[in-house]
Scaffold this motif. Structure first.
Motif, mmCIF file in Angstrom:
data_model
loop_
_atom_site.group_PDB
_atom_site.id
_atom_site.type_symbol
_atom_site.label_atom_id
_atom_site.label_comp_id
_atom_site.label_asym_id
_atom_site.label_seq_id
_atom_site.Cartn_x
_atom_site.Cartn_y
_atom_site.Cartn_z
ATOM 1 N N ARG A 75 0.840 -1.206 0.000
ATOM 2 C CA ARG A 75 0.000 0.000 0.000
ATOM 3 C C ARG A 75 0.871 1.251 0.000
ATOM 4 N NH1 ARG A 75 -1.352 3.958 2.691
ATOM 5 N NH2 ARG A 75 -0.177 3.381 4.532
ATOM 6 N N ARG A 77 3.937 1.541 -1.162
ATOM 7 C CA ARG A 77 4.580 1.697 -2.474
ATOM 8 C C ARG A 77 3.611 2.274 -3.494
ATOM 9 N NH1 ARG A 77 7.915 -3.941 -2.391
ATOM 10 N NH2 ARG A 77 9.706 -3.140 -1.242
ATOM 11 N N ASP A 78 2.359 1.810 -3.450
ATOM 12 C CA ASP A 78 1.351 2.351 -4.370
ATOM 13 C C ASP A 78 1.127 3.837 -4.117
ATOM 14 O OD1 ASP A 78 1.054 -0.147 -5.507
ATOM 15 O OD2 ASP A 78 -0.780 -0.630 -4.408
ATOM 16 N N GLU A 79 1.038 4.210 -2.849
ATOM 17 C CA GLU A 79 0.833 5.616 -2.507
ATOM 18 C C GLU A 79 2.034 6.465 -2.928
ATOM 19 O OE1 GLU A 79 -0.259 8.417 1.344
ATOM 20 O OE2 GLU A 79 -0.005 6.263 1.598
ATOM 21 N N THR A 80 3.217 5.936 -2.747
ATOM 22 C CA THR A 80 4.424 6.655 -3.154
ATOM 23 C C THR A 80 4.443 6.869 -4.661
ATOM 24 O OG1 THR A 80 5.665 5.745 -1.293
ATOM 25 C CG2 THR A 80 6.948 6.578 -3.142
ATOM 26 N N ALA A 81 4.080 5.846 -5.426
ATOM 27 C CA ALA A 81 4.038 5.975 -6.883
ATOM 28 C C ALA A 81 2.999 7.021 -7.297
ATOM 29 C CB ALA A 81 3.731 4.631 -7.524
ATOM 30 N N ARG A 82 1.850 7.030 -6.623
ATOM 31 C CA ARG A 82 0.808 8.019 -6.930
ATOM 32 C C ARG A 82 1.299 9.432 -6.639
ATOM 33 N NH1 ARG A 82 -2.522 10.924 -4.165
ATOM 34 N NH2 ARG A 82 -2.020 9.937 -2.185
ATOM 35 N N ILE A 83 1.958 9.622 -5.508
ATOM 36 C CA ILE A 83 2.453 10.955 -5.135
ATOM 37 C C ILE A 83 3.555 11.405 -6.087
ATOM 38 C CG2 ILE A 83 3.715 12.197 -3.344
ATOM 39 C CD1 ILE A 83 2.078 10.562 -1.293
ATOM 40 N N LYS A 84 4.453 10.494 -6.460
ATOM 41 C CA LYS A 84 5.510 10.853 -7.410
ATOM 42 C C LYS A 84 4.925 11.261 -8.756
ATOM 43 C CE LYS A 84 9.402 8.147 -5.687
ATOM 44 N NZ LYS A 84 10.313 7.024 -5.979
ATOM 45 N N GLY A 85 3.899 10.545 -9.218
ATOM 46 C CA GLY A 85 3.256 10.902 -10.478
ATOM 47 C C GLY A 85 2.609 12.281 -10.409
ATOM 48 N N ALA A 86 1.936 12.560 -9.289
ATOM 49 C CA ALA A 86 1.310 13.872 -9.128
ATOM 50 C C ALA A 86 2.366 14.973 -9.077
ATOM 51 C CB ALA A 86 0.460 13.889 -7.858
ATOM 52 N N GLU A 89 3.662 15.634 -12.604
ATOM 53 C CA GLU A 89 2.656 16.375 -13.368
ATOM 54 C C GLU A 89 2.653 17.846 -12.958
ATOM 55 O OE1 GLU A 89 -2.157 16.450 -13.599
ATOM 56 O OE2 GLU A 89 -1.179 14.491 -13.458
#
Length: 105
Positions: A75, A77-86, A89
């Motif tokens: 969970r 790692r998924d949140e970290t990937a989401r934050i990095k993508g944001a 952007e």
């Protein structure tokens, strides 16, 4: 020849050759346990052993905790990937365009 016979003292906390830097485990041959490995582990019987039911219950509890820890890591790692993508952007929106850099209106 003299260099070959000289014994060098080992460095403290030195990693074994070929091991990856960082990480939670000291060598690649020592892999992290998975919950199914804990649940399926059996011990050698001995004359004055422990209660098998108590050992099985404890291993099941440890396996459950391990499964929860792995789920939390996934969970995170998924949140970290989401934050990095944001962040990427947002940075691309905030970066000056080529026209701005050239001084054009």
């Amino acid at each position: 020849m003299r260099n070959l016979l000289r014994i060098r003292p080992k460095r403290r906390n030195a990693r074994p050759p070929g091991s990856a830097p960082g990480g939670a485990y000291r060598s690649a041959s020592y892999l992290p346990l998975r919950p199914w490995q804990v649940r399926g582990h059996s011990f050698r019987p001995c004359r004055r052993g422990l209660d098998p039911a108590e050992v099985a219950a404890f291993l099941d509890r440890v396996a459950g905790d391990l499964a929860a820890a792995y789920a939390e890591v996934a969970r995170s790692r998924d949140e970290t990937a989401r934050i990095k993508g944001a962040l990427r952007e947002w940075q691309s929106r905030q970066a000056p365009s080529m026209g701005d850099l050239a001084g054009r209106p």
